[in-house]
Design a protein around this motif. Structure first.
Motif, PDB file in Angstrom:
ATOM      1  N   LEU A  20      98.858 -30.543  23.692  1.00 49.74           N
ATOM      2  CA  LEU A  20      99.780 -29.476  23.280  1.00 49.74           C
ATOM      3  C   LEU A  20     101.054 -29.507  24.138  1.00 49.74           C
ATOM      4  N   ALA A  21     100.891 -29.843  25.426  1.00 53.43           N
ATOM      5  CA  ALA A  21     102.070 -29.950  26.289  1.00 53.43           C
ATOM      6  C   ALA A  21     102.976 -31.072  25.770  1.00 53.43           C
ATOM      7  N   LYS A  22     102.353 -32.181  25.399  1.00 53.78           N
ATOM      8  CA  LYS A  22     103.120 -33.323  24.884  1.00 53.78           C
ATOM      9  C   LYS A  22     103.875 -32.955  23.605  1.00 53.78           C
ATOM     10  N   GLN A  23     103.284 -32.044  22.809  1.00 59.84           N
ATOM     11  CA  GLN A  23     103.956 -31.611  21.573  1.00 59.84           C
ATOM     12  C   GLN A  23     105.108 -30.644  21.857  1.00 59.84           C
ATOM     13  N   GLY A  24     105.283 -30.279  23.135  1.00 60.98           N
ATOM     14  CA  GLY A  24     106.429 -29.428  23.476  1.00 60.98           C
ATOM     15  C   GLY A  24     106.092 -27.962  23.689  1.00 60.98           C
ATOM     16  N   HIS A  25     104.812 -27.592  23.575  1.00 57.47           N
ATOM     17  CA  HIS A  25     104.449 -26.200  23.860  1.00 57.47           C
ATOM     18  C   HIS A  25     104.487 -25.950  25.366  1.00 57.47           C
ATOM     19  N   VAL A  27     102.381 -24.746  28.146  1.00 59.34           N
ATOM     20  CA  VAL A  27     100.925 -24.631  28.221  1.00 59.34           C
ATOM     21  C   VAL A  27     100.476 -24.073  29.563  1.00 59.34           C
ATOM     22  N   GLY A  28      99.514 -23.152  29.491  1.00 60.26           N
ATOM     23  CA  GLY A  28      98.849 -22.679  30.697  1.00 60.26           C
ATOM     24  C   GLY A  28      97.371 -23.015  30.585  1.00 60.26           C
ATOM     25  N   ILE A  53      91.378 -30.157  39.412  1.00 56.66           N
ATOM     26  CA  ILE A  53      92.373 -29.745  38.413  1.00 56.66           C
ATOM     27  C   ILE A  53      93.799 -29.750  38.977  1.00 56.66           C
ATOM     28  N   GLN A  54      93.961 -29.328  40.240  1.00 57.79           N
ATOM     29  CA  GLN A  54      95.317 -29.279  40.803  1.00 57.79           C
ATOM     30  C   GLN A  54      95.913 -30.690  40.895  1.00 57.79           C
ATOM     31  N   GLN A  55      95.054 -31.650  41.251  1.00 63.81           N
ATOM     32  CA  GLN A  55      95.524 -33.041  41.360  1.00 63.81           C
ATOM     33  C   GLN A  55      95.871 -33.610  39.971  1.00 63.81           C
ATOM     34  N   ARG A  56      95.017 -33.259  38.980  1.00 65.53           N
ATOM     35  CA  ARG A  56      95.298 -33.682  37.607  1.00 65.53           C
ATOM     36  C   ARG A  56      96.683 -33.189  37.172  1.00 65.53           C
ATOM     37  N   LEU A  57      96.941 -31.915  37.487  1.00 67.12           N
ATOM     38  CA  LEU A  57      98.199 -31.309  37.026  1.00 67.12           C
ATOM     39  C   LEU A  57      99.400 -31.882  37.775  1.00 67.12           C
ATOM     40  N   ARG A  58      99.203 -32.200  39.063  1.00 62.68           N
ATOM     41  CA  ARG A  58     100.303 -32.821  39.819  1.00 62.68           C
ATOM     42  C   ARG A  58     100.638 -34.186  39.232  1.00 62.68           C
ATOM     43  N   ARG A  59      99.600 -34.918  38.841  1.00 61.85           N
ATOM     44  CA  ARG A  59      99.814 -36.254  38.264  1.00 61.85           C
ATOM     45  C   ARG A  59     100.558 -36.138  36.932  1.00 61.85           C
ATOM     46  N   TRP A  60     100.146 -35.159  36.120  1.00 65.37           N
ATOM     47  CA  TRP A  60     100.801 -34.946  34.815  1.00 65.37           C
ATOM     48  C   TRP A  60     102.282 -34.628  35.033  1.00 65.37           C
ATOM     49  N   THR A  64     105.364 -36.760  33.555  1.00 63.24           N
ATOM     50  CA  THR A  64     106.100 -36.215  32.400  1.00 63.24           C
ATOM     51  C   THR A  64     107.198 -35.221  32.785  1.00 63.24           C
ATOM     52  N   GLY A  65     107.153 -34.739  34.028  1.00 63.14           N
ATOM     53  CA  GLY A  65     108.103 -33.698  34.427  1.00 63.14           C
ATOM     54  C   GLY A  65     107.669 -32.309  33.984  1.00 63.14           C
ATOM     55  N   GLN A  66     106.536 -32.214  33.286  1.00 66.10           N
ATOM     56  CA  GLN A  66     106.087 -30.904  32.793  1.00 66.10           C
ATOM     57  C   GLN A  66     105.179 -30.215  33.801  1.00 66.10           C
ATOM     58  N   THR A  67     105.405 -28.904  33.972  1.00 69.37           N
ATOM     59  CA  THR A  67     104.527 -28.110  34.829  1.00 69.37           C
ATOM     60  C   THR A  67     103.650 -27.232  33.948  1.00 69.37           C
ATOM     61  N   LEU A  68     102.347 -27.360  34.109  1.00 67.98           N
ATOM     62  CA  LEU A  68     101.428 -26.466  33.388  1.00 67.98           C
ATOM     63  C   LEU A  68     101.022 -25.352  34.336  1.00 67.98           C
TER      64      LEU A  68
END
Ligand code: NAD
Ligand code: USQ
Length: 382
Positions: A20-25, A27-28, A53-60, A64-68
Motif C-alpha cells: 500500500l505504501a508503494k501504491q502511494g498511500h 501507511v501506518g 519491525i523498527q529495522q524493517r522500517l528503517r530499511r524501507w 524508498t524514502g518513505q516513512t511508515l
C-alpha cells in the motif's frame, strides 16, 4: 489515503503495508508484536530470519524514502488504540491483528479464551473507536473462509436468499466453523454487521482462504524486508508447510485421507485484494462480504503437486497420510463463490509449477534453519 494496517508486523500485514505504501498511500503500522512472543513461547520460529519491525522500517525508508508510522501496542487496550487513531487520522483501517491459528486456539481452555478475547475484544474496541471519532473511516477486516465450514450447498459471499413458508429474505449465510479460532471470526462478523446496521459504519469483511507463498514485489526487495514463513505444526499452513517439508526430506503431512477442500490464494493476491477493497470502499451502513481466494484444492491434490514439482527438482518427496488431529470432514462438497473481487479487477496468480519451484527454492535456501521437531502436529481437537 491514510491507511492504518493493524497486525502490520505479521505475514499478511507486512506484505500489505509495504504494497500500500508503494501504491502511494500514507501507511501506518499498529502491532503489539504478540505473535513474536507466541513463537517464543511455542519454541517455534519462522523459516526466514525476520528483522525487528523498527529495522524493517528503517530499511524501507532507506530504499524508498518513505516513512511508515509505527504504533506498538495492543488494540485490546482502548486508551492506546484511540490515542493511536487520533494521531494517525485513518481514512481506512485494515485489520489483520488477531490470533490466527486454529491449532493454537485448540491447545486448551486458556488458549481458546486468549484467542477469543484477543480477537473479539480487539475488534469491538476498534468498532467503538470508529463509532465515537472516525465514523467515515472504512474498515477492511480479515475474516476467513472457515467461517462457513463445509455445508452441502454452494457457499455464497456472506449472504444467502432464503424462501421460507412463502416469504423471502436475504440473510447472513449460516456459519459452522471448525475451531475456536474460526469461531472468533464469526463473532467478529456479527459484531461488525451490527455496527454497520445500527451505527452506520462502513466495512468490508474479507473471508480469506489459506494464503501461500512468501515473496511480493516489495518484501523481495531486500533481505531485511523478508516476510515470515511458518512451517511449525501450530502456525504453519498447508501448502507452505508441504514445500518446506519437501525441502528437508520430511514426508508431506496429509491429515487423514486429504479430501478436505479449501480455498487458497497467493500472498501477492492478498495484497492486491486489500488494495482493491480500499480503493472501492463500502457505503455508509454497508457490511460488505467478499470471499477472498482464487482456487479450490483438496489437501491431497496439493501434496501431490508439491511432490511432482519437488521430484522435477531432484528432491526425494514422499506423501504420507497422518492420523487427523482435527475433527473435520475429509470428503465433502465444497463450492464457494468468489466473483466480487474478480469484478473489482483482481487478476489471480494461479498456483503453477513456477510458483512451487520458487517456493521450494526459497525453502531450500533456508532449510538449515528448520527444526524438524516442530513439524508434526501436537494439538488435537478432542
Ligand atoms: P500473523 O500472526 O502473521 O500476523 C498477525 C499480527 O497481528 C501479528 O504481527 C500480531 O503480533 C498482531 N496482533 C495480534 N493480536 C493483536 C492485538 N490484540 N493488537 C495488536 N496486534 C495484534 O497472521 P497472518 O497470517 O498475517 O494473518 C493476518 C490476518 O489474516 C488474521 O486475522 C488471520 O485470521 C487472517 N487470515 C490469514 C490467513 C493465512 O493463511 N495466513 C488466511 C485467512 C485469513
Ligand atoms: N492440513 C494437513 N496437513 C498439514 C496442515 C494442514 O492436511 O500439515 C489440513 C488441515 O487438516 C485442514 C487444511 O489442511 O483441513 C487447512 O489447514 P491449514 O492449517 O492450512 O489452515 P487453517 O487451519 O484452516 O487456517 C489457515 C490460517 C487461518 C485462516 C485459514 C483460512 O491459519 O488464519 O483463517 O487458513 S480457511 O482455511 O479458509 O479458513
Amino acid at each position: 489515503m491514510n491507511v492504518l494496517v493493524i497486525g502490520g508486523d505479521g505475514y499478511c500485514g507486512w506484505a500489505t503495508a509495504l504494497h500500500l505504501a508503494k501504491q502511494g498511500h500514507r501507511v501506518g503500522i499498529l502491532d503489539s508484536l504478540v505473535r513474536r512472543h507466541w513463537d517464543l513461547q511455542l519454541q517455534a520460529d519462522t523459516l526466514t530470519p525476520i528483522a525487528p519491525i523498527q529495522q524493517r522500517l528503517r530499511r524501507w525508508h532507506a530504499l524508498t524514502g518513505q516513512t511508515l508510522d509505527l504504533f506498538i501496542g495492543d488494540i485490546c487496550n482502548y486508551e492506546f488504540l484511540i490515542a493511536s487513531l487520533r494521531q494517525f487520522q485513518p481514512e481506512a483501517i485494515v485489520h489483520f491483528g488477531e490470533q490466527r491459528s486454529a491449532p493454537f486456539s485448540m491447545i486448551d481452555r486458556e488458549h481458546a479464551v486468549l484467542t477469543q478475547v484477543n480477537n473479539v475484544v480487539g475488534t469491538l474496541n476498534l468498532l467503538y473507536a470508529m463509532k465515537e471519532e472516525f465514523p467515515a473511516c472504512h474498515l477492511v477486516k480479515l475474516g476467513t473462509m472457515g467461517e462457513y465450514g463445509t455445508p452441502n450447498i454452494d457457499i455464497e459471499e456472506g449472504y444467502i436468499t432464503i424462501e421460507h413458508n412463502g416469504r423471502k429474505d436475504t440473510l447472513p449465510y449460516p456459519k459452522q466453523p471448525g475451531s475456536m479460532y474460526h469461531l472468533s471470526k464469526v463473532h467478529d462478523s456479527h459484531n461488525i454487521h451490527f455496527a454497520c446496521r445500527i451505527w452506520g459504519l462502513r466495512a468490508t469483511d474479507l473471508n480469506q482462504g489459506v494464503v501461500y507463498g512468501v515473496l511480493t514485489d516489495e518484501t523481495g526487495m531486500d533481505e531485511l524486508l523478508v516476510n515470515r514463513l511458518d512451517y511449525d505444526g501450530v502456525f504453519g499452513t498447508a501448502l507452505n508447510r508441504f514445500c518446506i517439508q519437501a525441502a528437508v526430506g520430511h514426508p508431506l503431512t496429509v491429515y487423514g485421507r486429504g479430501g478436505q477442500t479449501r480455498g487458497f490464494l497467493d500472498i501477492r493476491d492478498t495484497v492486491r485484494c486489500i488494495e482493491l477493497a480500499i480503493n472501492a470502499p463500502a457505503q455508509p451502513g454497508e457490511f460488505r462480504v467478499f470471499n477472498q481466494f482464487t482456487e479450490l484444492f483438496n489437501v491431497l491434490e496439493l501434496a501431490l503437486k508439491v511432490q511432482e514439482a519437488g521430484r522435477a527438482m531432484g528432491l526425494k518427496v514422499e506423501v504420507q497420510n497422518f492420523p487427523n488431529p482435527r475433527v473435520e470432514l475429509e470428503e465433502h462438497y465444497f463450492n464457494a463463490k468468489n466473483t466480487q473481487l474478480l469484478d473489482l479487477g483482481l487478476q489471480p496468480h494461479l498456483l503453477s509449477d513456477s510458483l512451487l519451484d520458487s517456493l521450494l527454492n526459497f525453502a531450500l535456501k533456508y532449510k538449515d534453519r528448520v527444526d524438524e521437531a516442530q513439524i508434526l502436529p501436537k494439538v488435537t481437537w478432542k
